[in-house]
Write a protein that holds these residues in place. Structure first.
Motif: not given
Length: 531
Positions: A119-123, A137-158
């Motif tokens: 899902q986060d092939a591209a950020l 520290y929290y990074i909330y970021y966009t997971g972008h993948n034009g091949q998937l149904k949900n092209v963009e979702t919100v994801m996180r890392a700590t």
């Protein structure tokens, strides 16, 4: 597929060409830099220091925050290369700065996903927030993948140390789970409201999504609010400053007059959200529809150290074979090139709550090597000491050559409410066929706007897609002008009330002028400094 090695080779080639070009010019005894006005086809250094640009690639959407643990600003950004992988692109790279003028690279902070099917092939753009409660520290970021149904979702890392990051593979926000778009669902931004709740606002199709949390971990949907009519508003940034709430956003409507960084303001967060129900009636009462800069500044987001608030955005690069082609290639079919150099301004709040962008003290202090200023050509000029008066149409005073990093300051006083003046760069003597001017243009008796023009006998005149915004003529007709350049990046401020960012190639090692177009203007306090 070509690899990043190819991009690296291109960068080394560009660096080599830069060195050769400069060496040839400086070693040519026929051309004396101190006495001639001949235009030199100068090129940028490989490294931009003040308006940061990496040696390889460029800066995409910046994500600044103040790291209270480290006592410094950190700026994450989307790392853009000349050649990106087809699916896995835009890792987060990072910078650290204490003065917004000098940056330390932190390298890659968050990599792209591990496969082209992730899902986060591209950020995509996001934000970083430090949680004192759990020391993470929290990074909330966009997971972008034009091949998937949900092209963009919100994801996180700590991360506990801003060095080692752990992705949370269990947690994810999908827009269509909450009635928002599955394609446009990006750019999460976190802030705290007066009730103590954390909010996360996300840009979706024609709407902003709103989520709330008490701990930065668990998020509850809180509805959404409108964008500007049918336009996509990217990179939302919401904050409170003094008695007012603000949302800064980048309008992605692809029209040359509209695609700029803007803001709305209100006395509460709820009132702020309601501003978009009728934006035409609710623009800030600043006469400029909330526009903060020209189209040469995009994806602006802010951060505050508790005393001052700054905004970072990117200044696009331009394509072309030489400085003349690049300087007029501003629209590219209505859309500028994506990514460029990192530009920082100070956010200035006025007594009525309206905002403008102004000089950064750290940048001003950095340009501390004062240079001599001399007149090398003129027309319609009368001079008394270091004060100048220009009278008549096409009058100008041409000053000696600039360096690679310049701070230019001066004061202009016009003789009446209609006088028009400009500042030209990459200019030679009276026979120069093309040069580039930031014109302070009277739109009417009481309104001014900065236009960009290619002047000279072969110039195109007005260049679309890089003009500024309307602002009120100073009551005393006095303009205190400060211009900063770092290679081709050029930022101009007027009276701490006007900001204009542009990319003008060929500034370095060429002369510059102040021009008058009818009537008369007086010029004083002309200073140039470098670093």
């Amino acid at each position: 597929m070509k690899t990043m090695i190819y991009s690296f080779a291109l960068a080394l080639s560009a660096l080599s060409l830069t060195a050769c070009s400069d060496e040839k010019f400086e070693g040519d005894p026929v051309r004396d830099l101190s006495t001639t006005t001949e235009v030199f086809n100068s090129v940028d250094e490989n490294h931009f220091s003040t308006y940061y640009q990496p040696a390889i690639g460029r800066v995409g959407d910046p994500m600044p925050f103040y790291d209270q643990k480290a006592g410094e600003f950190k700026v994450l950004y989307l790392q853009e290369y000349n050649i990106n992988d087809a699916y896995m692109f835009h890792p987060f790279w990072g910078l650290a700065t204490k003065d917004c003028a000098n940056y330390t690279s932190l390298g890659e902070v968050l990599s792209t996903g591990k496969s082209a099917l992730a899902q986060d092939a591209a950020l995509g753009t996001g934000c970083c927030y430090y949680n004192e409660a759990d020391g993470l520290y929290y990074i909330y970021y966009t997971g972008h993948n034009g091949q998937l149904k949900n092209v963009e979702t919100v994801m996180r890392a700590t991360s506990p140390d801003f060095k080692t990051w752990t992705r949370d593979h269990v947690w994810e926000l999908k827009g269509d789970d909450y009635g928002f778009s599955s394609i446009d669902f990006r750019d999460p931004q976190i802030f705290k409201t007066d009730d103590g709740l954390y909010h996360m606002v996300i840009a979706s199709k024609n709407k902003f999504a709103d989520f709330t949390s008490t701990d930065l971990k668990n998020w509850t949907p809180a509805g959404g609010f409108n964008m500007v009519w049918d336009r996509m508003c990217e990179c939302p940034d919401i904050f409170k400053m003094g008695d007012y709430w603000y949302i800064v956003y980048s309008e992605a409507y692809r029209a040359e007059w509209s695609r700029k960084v803007k803001y709305m303001m209100a006395k509460s967060y709820d009132e702020l959200k309601a501003c978009f129900n009728d934006p035409g009636a609710n623009w800030p009462k600043d006469g400029r529809e909330g526009v903060l800069d020209s189209r040469g500044f995009y994806a602006g987001k802010t951060a505050s150290n508790g005393t001052d608030r700054f905004i970072w955005g990117w200044n696009p690069f331009r394509s072309g074979a030489n400085y003349m082609e690049k300087n007029v290639n501003t629209d590219n079919g209505g859309e500028p090139n994506w990514s460029g150099a990192l530009v920082c301004h100070k956010v200035v709040q006025h007594a009525d709550g309206t905002l403008t962008l102004g000089e950064v003290q750290g940048i001003s202090e950095k340009y501390n090597q004062e240079k001599s200023v001399s007149v090398v050509d003129q027309q319609g000029l009368s001079q008394t000491g270091e004060d100048y008066t220009l009278t008549g149409d096409n009058a100008y005073v041409l000053f000696n050559r600039l360096g690679y990093h310049n701070k230019i300051s001066f004061t202009v006083k016009t003789s009446n409410n209609w006088d028009k003046f400009g500042i030209s760069l990459v200019r030679g003597g009276s026979d120069t066929k093309k040069y580039y001017t930031m014109v302070v243009n009277p739109e009417n008796e009481n309104t001014r706007k900065i236009n960009f023009e290619e002047e000279g006998t072969e110039g195109k005149g007005f260049i679309a897609a890089i003009d500024g915004y309307n602002f009120t003529r100073p009551a005393d007709n006095t303009y205190h002008v400060t211009i900063y350049t770092d290679n081709s990046v050029c930022v101009m401020y007027i009276n701490d009330n006007v900001c204009y960012t542009n990319r003008i190639y060929g500034i370095q090692k060429n002369t510059w002028s102040i021009n008058n177009y009818g009537g008369s203007i007086s010029i004083s306090d002309v200073k140039v400094s470098e670093y």
